[in-house]
Design an enzyme around this catalytic site. Structure first.
Site, PDB file in Angstrom:
ATOM      1  N   ASP A  19       0.851  -1.175   0.000  1.00 39.59           N
ATOM      2  CA  ASP A  19       0.000   0.000   0.000  1.00 39.59           C
ATOM      3  C   ASP A  19       0.900   1.243   0.000  1.00 39.59           C
ATOM      4  OD1 ASP A  19      -2.306   1.654   0.383  1.00 39.59           O
ATOM      5  OD2 ASP A  19      -1.832   1.730   2.517  1.00 39.59           O
ATOM      6  N   LYS A  21     -17.589  16.110   1.432  1.00 33.35           N
ATOM      7  CA  LYS A  21     -16.194  16.117   0.989  1.00 33.35           C
ATOM      8  C   LYS A  21     -15.829  14.693   0.587  1.00 33.35           C
ATOM      9  CE  LYS A  21     -14.338  15.440   5.646  1.00 33.35           C
ATOM     10  NZ  LYS A  21     -13.589  16.019   6.765  1.00 33.35           N
ATOM     11  N   ASN A  73      -8.591  -1.113   4.292  1.00 28.15           N
ATOM     12  CA  ASN A  73      -8.698  -1.430   2.864  1.00 28.15           C
ATOM     13  C   ASN A  73      -7.563  -2.329   2.377  1.00 28.15           C
ATOM     14  OD1 ASN A  73      -6.812   0.603   3.257  1.00 28.15           O
ATOM     15  ND2 ASN A  73      -7.198   1.563   1.288  1.00 28.15           N
TER      16      ASN A  73
END
Length: 970
Positions: free
Chosen positions: A308, A457, A689
């Protein structure tokens, strides 16, 4: 435990030994070691929970909650409470929870005794941030219960005098213990090879037993049928019965301690990982943690590393650096980053304080950043600190604070901000939560002027899809977003929309319906959110800086030199990811890049096929190329028709960068390589994630970062910094049957055989497995190319296994036939133990005190055992045949000298005496002479040949090692 082939086999042997007249080694010689192994492997800690579902629990300030429960009421206004969840997700910020209005007044024993109803909720699961339930109070309408009303086991009550809650999950059903479940079972290559070879050894054992059975038949036919001294009168018991005798006799051919030795070695190696000061991050006092020891050897064979970006390569400590409002960029040259981490731009403040045309946009932009979040403020006098579950949110709130927009107070139903000295309170009607799937979060508020407004947002891709046709500054903001991304900044788009009362009330009915559904509640809620998040008016965008972690460029450079392929998988924009890839030295300016950005299946297929054709014969080989692909293109690249071509293209590149990926796509990429490439994969990440790819890879590594503990809880190994990967990867009797008439008789005493693997020869392989190093730590880090030796899997594989078996067979021949006459006079088991221990020493490359202790200590253990064991009978009714063996061994020294003198024609020489004469004056010197002559005999007949065998083996192994090293560095 019996799912392990070796344990099942020894259980089978134990059962066979219980059959009368079958076992030549007794009933318990396998059972006892097996019980020891099962006890060591099967010890588990039992946790009892005395709290029951439906109980009402009261917890006081500072206490840790004993179970998962729904908050009924608290000592605080509006039935709120604050909890610390660091034990669950690693986040140090306080979180706010609020009881339902229907139960908030139930604070006394009288009120609680009248509480009657039921709670319907989802089954136990491991998701900390989700909960779907419905409260049915007698005589009242159903009420939705969500994560905002749930207090989880392991959380600590803070800044709250007391709370009352109804227990919903206990024991192993709590979310804390649900997350304690290990990741999906992963088996190492060594374990797979070992299990396979144990099966083959078992088949070989059956073959040996069959050969011995045939030998027994032939021997009986050659010596007559009635062999009274062996108990062979008449016919035998039959084929099956007689073969069982040999299976029991030879069962030590499969080492009973093999698996437990491996487990102990791995466990101690895991402890070393946990204790390693080189992987100790002093910044937050976090050590590396081996959550499983099953995969230690895989760390030395990693070929593909999937990483990641945010929080893994970068620090995940955010600072608001730039922004664009109403088409104007701020923070370009005149910006100053303050000590508090905020952005201070004189131009921005001048435009806000003057009558600039964008003044209202600036006010709305900064107000949105103060209101649209889930941050909790914590006061210490006049000082305000912000507790945020997301570092992005904390950075934005801190950033606008320096511009005069200060978030001061939060209650469950309102947010108060201070704008240039004036307080404004916004009523919070609904929070539309962020998720990795939605990639945005929104709040519906009633402004101080009474308007209904939705603030949002999120990522530019999701915001731009929902913009109104009347939205301004769209192109200007998009240009600025590209500039921010090229600088490696993380971006968020800022937008809002006004709502009418009618529109909101209609949506609210839909929302309440979706929030009380038990089945697929989250999916229903997200669909409901979509129905109101539309027709946005764009205000601008923010740009947040996230610095690289320390030593990331050097780490990646070294890993590449170790022939480890690195793929970066991120959800960020392509431009941001590319910039970070250049910063961390994954990409270089001299490296050609292949970019795949296609909008259809046909275009993706054409682009992939064209690049494959351009590579020609280089396809499938490593080239100094980089492949860059986004998530949308990857969706088409995974089509069955072109998936293989895409993989071939990716494997032909030195570096791969995948952007805009969903968590599922990250896992799919890892799975693709894992399934089609015969190589060990490692995935590393720090956020929720990343859990999918961490669990999919052969080895999963979690970063103990600022995004919580989801990745760590799902990993096999946890470290605090990406650079610690360097330290973690680079540094971290058949023959006797021929002379006993194939009768099934044993050459050694039964308990000596039974304890051979478990005690007498168990320590050398343990120390060899734990402390062995082919090179020093300094050399391994200095020459990362050495990693390729283990990466190729040449140190241990099927070929190596069977070469060692053949080598052991040769040694067994030497040990039996050459010193055979020794066995006629004494217990030859000592030669077996000594040989095996010394051979372990010859295999050792790095001698240390533990190796010495194990090898010489094992020999001493046998000698002590032998000396004690020979005197047990008849005090303890075992091993009568060992009685007097110590005396026999001492006499055998003299007998050996007599035999040697006779064989060499020296029987008439002076000084030759009988054994009985050894107590005469001068006998001590005589015995010493006997010992010396015995050693000469052993050297000629045994040690010479054995040493020659070992020397040849050592030379061959050195040649192989030298060849491997030369191949790497040439």
């Amino acid at each position: 435990q019996f799912s392990k082939g070796a344990n099942a086999f020894f259980l089978f042997i134990t059962i066979l030994q219980q059959i009368p007249d079958v076992s030549p080694t007794g009933k318990y010689t396998t059972l006892l070691p097996l019980m020891i192994i099962l006890t060591i492997s099967g010890l588990k800690e039992i946790v009892e929970d005395y709290v029951s579902v439906g109980d009402i629990v009261k917890a006081s300030n500072g206490q840790f909650l004993p179970a998962d429960m729904v908050l009924i009421s608290s000592s605080e206004p509006e039935a709120t409470c604050y909890i610390a969840t660091s034990n669950l997700d690693g986040e140090t910020n306080l979180k706010i929870r609020q009881a339902l209005l229907e139960t908030a007044e139930m604070q006394t024993e009288k009120h609680l005794s009248s509480l009657s109803g039921k709670i319907e909720c989802e089954g136990p699961n491991r998701h900390f941030d989700t909960f779907t339930g419905t409260l049915y109070l007698n005589g009242k309408s159903p009420v939705a219960v969500g994560p905002g009303q749930v207090l989880l086991r392991g959380t600590q009550l803070k800044n709250t005098q007391w709370v009352l809650g109804i227990v919903i999950y206990t024991g192993s059903e709590t979310k804390l213990l649900q997350n304690s479940i290990k990741s999906p079972l992963k088996r190492s290559t060594v374990e797979k090879v070992t299990n396979g070879q144990v099966l083959r050894l078992f088949l070989l054992l059956l073959a040996m037993s069959l050969v011995s059975y045939v030998g027994a038949i032939l021997w009986k036919e050659g010596h007559g049928g009635n062999i009274w001294y062996m108990g062979m009168k008449g016919n035998s018991h039959g084929l099956g019965f007689d073969i069982l005798v040999f299976i029991i006799l030879y069962h030590n051919f499969i080492p009973i301690s093999l698996l437990v030795t491996l487990e102990i070695v791995k466990y101690v190696q895991a402890l070393f990982i946990n204790w390693d000061e080189e992987m100790h991050y002093e910044g937050n006092d976090v050590y590396a943690m081996a959550r499983t020891s099953n995969l230690n050897e895989e760390l030395g064979q990693v070929k593909y590393l999937f990483s990641d970006k945010t929080g893994t390569l970068t620090c995940n400590i955010m600072t608001l650096k730039k922004c664009t409002i109403a088409g104007i960029m701020y923070g370009v040259s005149s910006s100053v980053i303050t000590e508090s981490g905020g952005l201070s731009d004189p131009t921005l403040l001048q435009n806000f304080e003057s009558d600039h045309p964008t003044k209202d946009y600036i006010k709305e932009f900064l107000t949105l950043l103060c209101v649209c979040h889930t941050v909790v403020p914590e006061r210490d006098g006049n000082k305000i600190t912000y507790q945020a579950s997301s570092p992005d949110e904390a950075a934005l709130v801190k950033g606008v604070k320096t511009l005069g927009f200060v978030f001061t107070t939060r209650t469950p139903s309102s947010v108060t901000i201070d704008v240039m000295g004036q307080n404004f309170t916004f009523e919070i009607l609904n929070i539309l939560e962020f998720s990795s799937n939605r990639r945005r979060m929104s709040v519906i508020v009633r402004t101080p002027t009474g308007k209904l407004r939705l603030y949002c947002k999120g990522a530019d891709t999701v915001i731009y899809k929902r913009l109104s046709d009347d939205s301004l500054f769209v192109n200007e903001t998009l240009t600025h977003l590209e500039c921010f991304a090229k600088e490696g900044l993380r971006t968020l788009c800022i937008a809002y929309t006004d709502l009418t009362e009618k529109e909101y009330q209609q949506w609210l009915i839909e929302y309440k319906k979706a929030s009380t559904v038990i089945q697929d509640r989250m999916q229903n809620l997200e669909e409901c959110y979509d129905n109101i998040e539309k027709k946005f008016l764009l205000l601008g965008a923010t740009a947040i800086e996230d610095h690289l972690q320390a030593r990331v460029p050097e780490t990646i450079t070294t890993l590449l030199e170790a022939n480890i392929k690195i793929w970066v998988l991120t959800g960020d924009k392509q431009e941001t990811a590319i910039n970070i890839a250049y910063s961390c030295k994954l990409l270089s300016t001299q490296m050609p890049c292949i970019q795949l950005n296609s909008k259809s299946l046909e275009a993706t297929q054409q682009a992939i096929n064209q690049n494959c054709q351009d590579l020609g014969i280089l396809l499938g080989k490593e080239n100094d190329l980089a492949l860059i692909i986004d998530g949308e293109t990857l969706k088409y690249a995974f089509h069955p028709e072109i998936k293989r071509s895409f993989l071939n293209l990716a494997l032909s590149c030195r570096a791969v960068l995948c952007c805009r990926l969903s968590p599922l796509q990250k896992a799919e990429i890892v799975d693709l390589v894992k399934r089609h490439v015969r190589a060990i994969t490692l995935a590393i990440g720090d956020g929720a994630n990343d859990v999918g790819m961490i669990q999919t890879a052969h080895v999963g590594v979690g970063i103990s970062g600022t995004e919580g503990m989801q990745a760590t809880n799902s990993s096999d190994y946890a470290i605090a910094q990406f650079s610690f990967l360097l330290q973690m990867l680079l540094v971290v009797g058949l023959w006797f049957a021929f002379v006993n008439g194939f009768s099934g008789q044993i050459i050694f005493e039964r308990w000596c055989i039974g304890l051979y693997n478990v005690i007498f020869t168990s320590l050398p392989p343990l120390t060899l497995g734990i402390f062995e190093q082919c090179c020093s730590q300094k050399s391994l880090l200095r020459y990362p190319q050495l990693y390729r030796i283990s990466q190729a899997g040449e140190i241990f594989n099927t070929k190596v296994f069977w070469l060692q078996c053949i080598n052991a067979l040769a040694h067994s021949f030497i040990l039996f036939w050459l010193p055979m006459k020794m066995l006629e006079n004494g217990n030859g088991f000592i030669y077996v133990v000594v040989t095996v221990c010394l051979k372990a020493g010859l295999e050792t490359l790095s001698w240390n005190k533990f190796n010495h202790l194990a090898i010489w200590g094992s020999i001493i253990i046998w000698l002590v055992f032998f000396a004690v064991y020979c005197f047990l009978w008849p005090t303890i009714p075992i091993a009568p045949e060992m009685t007097g063996q110590v005396k026999t061994e001492s006499r055998s020294l003299v007998n050996w000298r007599q035999r040697w003198l006779l064989e060499n024609g020296r029987e008439g020489q002076e000084g030759v005496v009988t054994v009985q004469d050894k107590e005469t004056p001068g006998g001590t010197r005589y015995i010493l002479d006997c010992v010396k002559e015995l050693m000469d005999i052993m050297y000629v007949k045994y040690i010479k040949l054995f040493t020659l065998n070992i020397y040849v083996q050592f030379i061959l192994s050195q040649l192989c090692l030298d060849k491997a090293v030369n191949k790497i560095f040439m």
